[in-house]
Design a protein around this motif. Sequence first.
Motif, PDB file in Angstrom:
ATOM      1  N   TYR A  51     -10.866 -33.057  34.086  1.00  0.00           N
ATOM      2  CA  TYR A  51     -10.939 -31.772  33.398  1.00  0.00           C
ATOM      3  C   TYR A  51     -10.173 -31.841  32.092  1.00  0.00           C
ATOM      4  N   SER A  52     -10.847 -31.421  31.048  1.00  0.00           N
ATOM      5  CA  SER A  52     -10.216 -31.337  29.740  1.00  0.00           C
ATOM      6  C   SER A  52     -10.205 -29.882  29.309  1.00  0.00           C
ATOM      7  N   LYS A  53      -9.029 -29.318  29.125  1.00  0.00           N
ATOM      8  CA  LYS A  53      -8.935 -27.934  28.661  1.00  0.00           C
ATOM      9  C   LYS A  53      -9.515 -27.811  27.264  1.00  0.00           C
ATOM     10  N   THR A  54      -9.333 -28.866  26.474  1.00  0.00           N
ATOM     11  CA  THR A  54      -9.857 -28.856  25.116  1.00  0.00           C
ATOM     12  C   THR A  54     -11.371 -28.733  25.121  1.00  0.00           C
ATOM     13  N   GLU A  55     -12.019 -29.500  25.988  1.00  0.00           N
ATOM     14  CA  GLU A  55     -13.480 -29.456  26.062  1.00  0.00           C
ATOM     15  C   GLU A  55     -13.967 -28.325  26.954  1.00  0.00           C
ATOM     16  N   GLY A  56     -13.098 -27.818  27.825  1.00  0.00           N
ATOM     17  CA  GLY A  56     -13.489 -26.735  28.718  1.00  0.00           C
ATOM     18  C   GLY A  56     -14.563 -27.146  29.697  1.00  0.00           C
ATOM     19  N   HIS A  57     -14.508 -28.418  30.131  1.00  0.00           N
ATOM     20  CA  HIS A  57     -15.561 -28.931  31.018  1.00  0.00           C
ATOM     21  C   HIS A  57     -14.935 -29.774  32.116  1.00  0.00           C
ATOM     22  N   THR A  58     -15.479 -29.633  33.305  1.00  0.00           N
ATOM     23  CA  THR A  58     -15.052 -30.455  34.435  1.00  0.00           C
ATOM     24  C   THR A  58     -16.143 -31.463  34.771  1.00  0.00           C
ATOM     25  N   TYR A  59     -15.771 -32.713  34.790  1.00  0.00           N
ATOM     26  CA  TYR A  59     -16.696 -33.776  35.171  1.00  0.00           C
ATOM     27  C   TYR A  59     -16.447 -34.144  36.633  1.00  0.00           C
ATOM     28  N   ILE A  60     -17.505 -34.516  37.313  1.00  0.00           N
ATOM     29  CA  ILE A  60     -17.352 -34.935  38.700  1.00  0.00           C
ATOM     30  C   ILE A  60     -18.365 -36.035  38.989  1.00  0.00           C
ATOM     31  N   THR A  61     -17.923 -37.055  39.705  1.00  0.00           N
ATOM     32  CA  THR A  61     -18.790 -38.179  39.941  1.00  0.00           C
ATOM     33  C   THR A  61     -19.924 -37.818  40.906  1.00  0.00           C
ATOM     34  N   ASP A  62     -21.065 -38.479  40.745  1.00  0.00           N
ATOM     35  CA  ASP A  62     -22.275 -38.098  41.475  1.00  0.00           C
ATOM     36  C   ASP A  62     -22.099 -38.132  42.992  1.00  0.00           C
ATOM     37  N   SER A  63     -21.340 -39.092  43.495  1.00  0.00           N
ATOM     38  CA  SER A  63     -21.234 -39.270  44.939  1.00  0.00           C
ATOM     39  C   SER A  63     -20.535 -38.115  45.659  1.00  0.00           C
ATOM     40  N   VAL A  64     -19.839 -37.265  44.908  1.00  0.00           N
ATOM     41  CA  VAL A  64     -19.129 -36.141  45.547  1.00  0.00           C
ATOM     42  C   VAL A  64     -19.616 -34.787  45.051  1.00  0.00           C
ATOM     43  N   LYS A  65     -20.608 -34.787  44.183  1.00  0.00           N
ATOM     44  CA  LYS A  65     -21.129 -33.507  43.672  1.00  0.00           C
ATOM     45  C   LYS A  65     -21.640 -32.647  44.815  1.00  0.00           C
ATOM     46  N   GLY A  66     -21.313 -31.373  44.743  1.00  0.00           N
ATOM     47  CA  GLY A  66     -21.728 -30.444  45.793  1.00  0.00           C
ATOM     48  C   GLY A  66     -20.767 -30.410  46.969  1.00  0.00           C
ATOM     49  N   ARG A  67     -19.825 -31.357  47.012  1.00  0.00           N
ATOM     50  CA  ARG A  67     -18.854 -31.394  48.120  1.00  0.00           C
ATOM     51  C   ARG A  67     -17.418 -31.228  47.621  1.00  0.00           C
ATOM     52  N   PHE A  68     -17.105 -31.792  46.466  1.00  0.00           N
ATOM     53  CA  PHE A  68     -15.749 -31.720  45.910  1.00  0.00           C
ATOM     54  C   PHE A  68     -15.731 -30.767  44.721  1.00  0.00           C
ATOM     55  N   THR A  69     -14.629 -30.052  44.580  1.00  0.00           N
ATOM     56  CA  THR A  69     -14.445 -29.165  43.441  1.00  0.00           C
ATOM     57  C   THR A  69     -13.036 -29.345  42.906  1.00  0.00           C
ATOM     58  N   MET A  70     -12.954 -29.544  41.594  1.00  0.00           N
ATOM     59  CA  MET A  70     -11.653 -29.654  40.960  1.00  0.00           C
ATOM     60  C   MET A  70     -11.295 -28.354  40.262  1.00  0.00           C
ATOM     61  N   SER A  71     -10.029 -27.972  40.355  1.00  0.00           N
ATOM     62  CA  SER A  71      -9.547 -26.800  39.630  1.00  0.00           C
ATOM     63  C   SER A  71      -8.131 -27.078  39.149  1.00  0.00           C
ATOM     64  N   SER A  72      -7.647 -26.216  38.268  1.00  0.00           N
ATOM     65  CA  SER A  72      -6.274 -26.383  37.797  1.00  0.00           C
ATOM     66  C   SER A  72      -5.671 -25.020  37.507  1.00  0.00           C
ATOM     67  N   ASP A  73      -4.383 -24.932  37.726  1.00  0.00           N
ATOM     68  CA  ASP A  73      -3.627 -23.712  37.452  1.00  0.00           C
ATOM     69  C   ASP A  73      -2.608 -24.066  36.388  1.00  0.00           C
ATOM     70  N   HIS A  74      -2.902 -23.685  35.157  1.00  0.00           N
ATOM     71  CA  HIS A  74      -2.032 -24.076  34.053  1.00  0.00           C
ATOM     72  C   HIS A  74      -0.726 -23.294  34.029  1.00  0.00           C
ATOM     73  N   ALA A  75      -0.672 -22.181  34.743  1.00  0.00           N
ATOM     74  CA  ALA A  75       0.588 -21.445  34.864  1.00  0.00           C
ATOM     75  C   ALA A  75       1.548 -22.197  35.779  1.00  0.00           C
ATOM     76  N   LYS A  76       0.991 -22.986  36.713  1.00  0.00           N
ATOM     77  CA  LYS A  76       1.814 -23.740  37.656  1.00  0.00           C
ATOM     78  C   LYS A  76       1.835 -25.233  37.336  1.00  0.00           C
ATOM     79  N   ASP A  77       1.135 -25.653  36.293  1.00  0.00           N
ATOM     80  CA  ASP A  77       1.030 -27.078  35.946  1.00  0.00           C
ATOM     81  C   ASP A  77       0.580 -27.897  37.162  1.00  0.00           C
ATOM     82  N   THR A  78      -0.436 -27.408  37.810  1.00  0.00           N
ATOM     83  CA  THR A  78      -0.913 -28.035  39.043  1.00  0.00           C
ATOM     84  C   THR A  78      -2.431 -28.155  39.020  1.00  0.00           C
ATOM     85  N   ALA A  79      -2.919 -29.295  39.492  1.00  0.00           N
ATOM     86  CA  ALA A  79      -4.354 -29.516  39.644  1.00  0.00           C
ATOM     87  C   ALA A  79      -4.673 -29.648  41.121  1.00  0.00           C
TER      88      ALA A  79
END
Length: 127
Positions: A51-79
């Motif tokens: 995830y790039s905040k600059t680009e505002g886009h989350t990339y995910i590899t094909d083998s986990v699409k639909g099963r894995f989700t990435m998120s981040s909380d910038h107030a907590k500096d946690t992904a």
Amino acid sequence: EVQLVESGGGLVQAGGTLRLSCAASGFTFDDYAIGWFRQAPGKEREGVSWYSKTEGHTYITDSVKGRFTMSSDHAKDTAYLQMNSLKPEDTGVYYCAASRVSSWVIVTTYPEIVDYWGQGTQVTVSS
């Protein structure tokens, strides 16, 4: 001191769920792209999500699409990496990573340019 501390790994049966967390400190979280890599036994480290905040886009590899989700909380500096419908082939050590390079293509092709790595957390999926 820069730190990326992962947590949330463990042993789960196929079809189960895990949520990984990555707590960052010692650097300006907003200035870096952040994501997850994994390494299975006997295999090279591969990119899972980015995830790039600059680009505002989350990339995910094909083998986990639909099963894995990435998120981040910038107030907590946690992904986070939410992993559902886990499969035995998802077994490996999962690493949190941060880089000033925002390009998914570049960091997955040349992971050695990643600035910071966590210590890794083991995920084991039994069949």
